[in-house]
Motif scaffolding. Structure first.
Motif, short mmCIF file in Angstrom:
data_model
loop_
_atom_site.label_atom_id
_atom_site.label_comp_id
_atom_site.label_asym_id
_atom_site.label_seq_id
_atom_site.Cartn_x
_atom_site.Cartn_y
_atom_site.Cartn_z
N CYS A 19 0.83 -1.21 0.00
CA CYS A 19 0.00 0.00 0.00
C CYS A 19 0.86 1.26 0.00
N VAL A 20 1.90 1.27 0.82
CA VAL A 20 2.82 2.43 0.86
C VAL A 20 3.52 2.57 -0.49
N SER A 21 3.93 1.46 -1.10
CA SER A 21 4.60 1.50 -2.40
C SER A 21 3.68 2.06 -3.47
N VAL A 22 2.42 1.65 -3.44
CA VAL A 22 1.44 2.16 -4.41
C VAL A 22 1.24 3.66 -4.20
N LEU A 23 1.08 4.09 -2.96
CA LEU A 23 0.91 5.53 -2.68
C LEU A 23 2.14 6.33 -3.11
N TYR A 24 3.31 5.82 -2.82
CA TYR A 24 4.57 6.44 -3.22
C TYR A 24 4.62 6.57 -4.75
N GLY A 25 4.28 5.47 -5.43
CA GLY A 25 4.29 5.48 -6.89
C GLY A 25 3.26 6.44 -7.47
N LEU A 26 2.08 6.47 -6.89
CA LEU A 26 1.04 7.39 -7.39
C LEU A 26 1.45 8.84 -7.18
N PHE A 27 2.06 9.14 -6.04
CA PHE A 27 2.55 10.49 -5.76
C PHE A 27 3.57 10.90 -6.81
N ALA A 28 4.55 10.04 -7.06
CA ALA A 28 5.58 10.35 -8.05
C ALA A 28 5.01 10.41 -9.46
N MET A 29 4.02 9.57 -9.77
CA MET A 29 3.44 9.53 -11.11
C MET A 29 2.62 10.79 -11.43
N PHE A 30 1.79 11.20 -10.49
CA PHE A 30 0.84 12.27 -10.78
C PHE A 30 1.22 13.63 -10.21
N ALA A 31 2.28 13.71 -9.43
CA ALA A 31 2.78 14.99 -8.93
C ALA A 31 4.31 14.97 -8.94
N PRO A 32 4.92 14.78 -10.13
CA PRO A 32 6.38 14.62 -10.15
C PRO A 32 7.14 15.86 -9.69
N ARG A 33 6.65 17.04 -10.02
CA ARG A 33 7.36 18.25 -9.57
C ARG A 33 7.32 18.38 -8.05
N LEU A 34 6.16 18.12 -7.47
CA LEU A 34 6.03 18.16 -6.02
C LEU A 34 6.88 17.06 -5.38
N PHE A 35 6.93 15.89 -5.99
CA PHE A 35 7.76 14.79 -5.52
C PHE A 35 9.23 15.21 -5.50
N LEU A 36 9.69 15.81 -6.59
CA LEU A 36 11.08 16.26 -6.66
C LEU A 36 11.36 17.35 -5.63
N ARG A 37 10.43 18.30 -5.50
CA ARG A 37 10.61 19.38 -4.54
C ARG A 37 10.71 18.83 -3.12
N ALA A 38 9.91 17.80 -2.80
CA ALA A 38 9.96 17.19 -1.47
C ALA A 38 11.31 16.55 -1.19
N HIS A 39 12.02 16.19 -2.26
CA HIS A 39 13.35 15.61 -2.12
C HIS A 39 14.46 16.62 -2.38
N GLY A 40 14.11 17.89 -2.46
CA GLY A 40 15.11 18.94 -2.65
C GLY A 40 15.65 19.02 -4.07
N LEU A 41 14.88 18.57 -5.04
CA LEU A 41 15.30 18.57 -6.44
C LEU A 41 14.32 19.37 -7.29
N GLU A 42 14.72 19.68 -8.51
CA GLU A 42 13.82 20.35 -9.45
C GLU A 42 14.23 20.00 -10.87
N THR A 43 13.31 20.24 -11.81
CA THR A 43 13.60 20.00 -13.22
C THR A 43 13.83 21.32 -13.92
N SER A 44 14.52 21.26 -15.02
CA SER A 44 14.74 22.43 -15.84
C SER A 44 13.57 22.57 -16.81
N GLU A 45 13.08 23.77 -16.99
CA GLU A 45 11.99 23.99 -17.93
C GLU A 45 12.43 23.67 -19.36
N ALA A 46 13.71 23.85 -19.64
CA ALA A 46 14.22 23.59 -20.98
C ALA A 46 14.31 22.09 -21.27
#
Length: 132
Positions: A19-46
């Motif tokens: 269940c935790v793995s599914v929730l983790y995967g859904l979070f990363a799948m449907f909110a990738p920018r927020l997922f990255l931000r939660a881990h102190g990362l970001e993507t380049s717009e380019a």
């Protein structure tokens, strides 16, 4: 394929990990920018391939294995081993980063322990370390 609710401890532990793995995967799948931000990362717009990597690799594996563990009861022990090994190697990768990349932050240590806990939840029943 059906979802079977656990009735004892050896079934409950991997169920929680799935269940935790599914929730983790859904979070990363449907909110990738927020997922990255939660881990102190970001993507380049380019360059948006980072989002595809988050959705594909980071979200896909735990989501797919978690759903498989929840629905494929006849292969449960094998899938528990696969999901547990996956989380164990995530923890190992994080430990390598902590030791060699000067990544000894509170977040990394917390996520390392979280990854180990998920691995234990799957592997302990599959290896017979927990009994009913």
């Amino acid at each position: 394929m059906s979802l079977e609710l656990p009735t004892n401890l050896p079934d409950l532990l991997p169920f929680i990990a799935a269940c935790v793995s599914v929730l983790y995967g859904l979070f990363a799948m449907f909110a990738p920018r927020l997922f990255l931000r939660a881990h102190g990362l970001e993507t380049s717009e380019a360059r948006r391939t980072g989002l595809a990597e988050v959705r594909g690799t980071i979200a896909g594996f735990p989501l797919g294995l978690g759903v498989a563990l929840l629905t494929l009861g006849s292969y449960q022990t094998l899938i528990q081993m696969a999901l547990g090994a996956a989380w164990l190697f995530v923890a190992f990768g994080r430990l390598v980063s902590i030791l060699s990349d000067q990544g000894a932050t509170l977040l990394n240590w917390t996520l390392f322990l979280f990854n180990l806990a998920l691995a234990f939840l799957c592997l302990a029943p599959a290896l017979g370390l927990v009994s009913a």
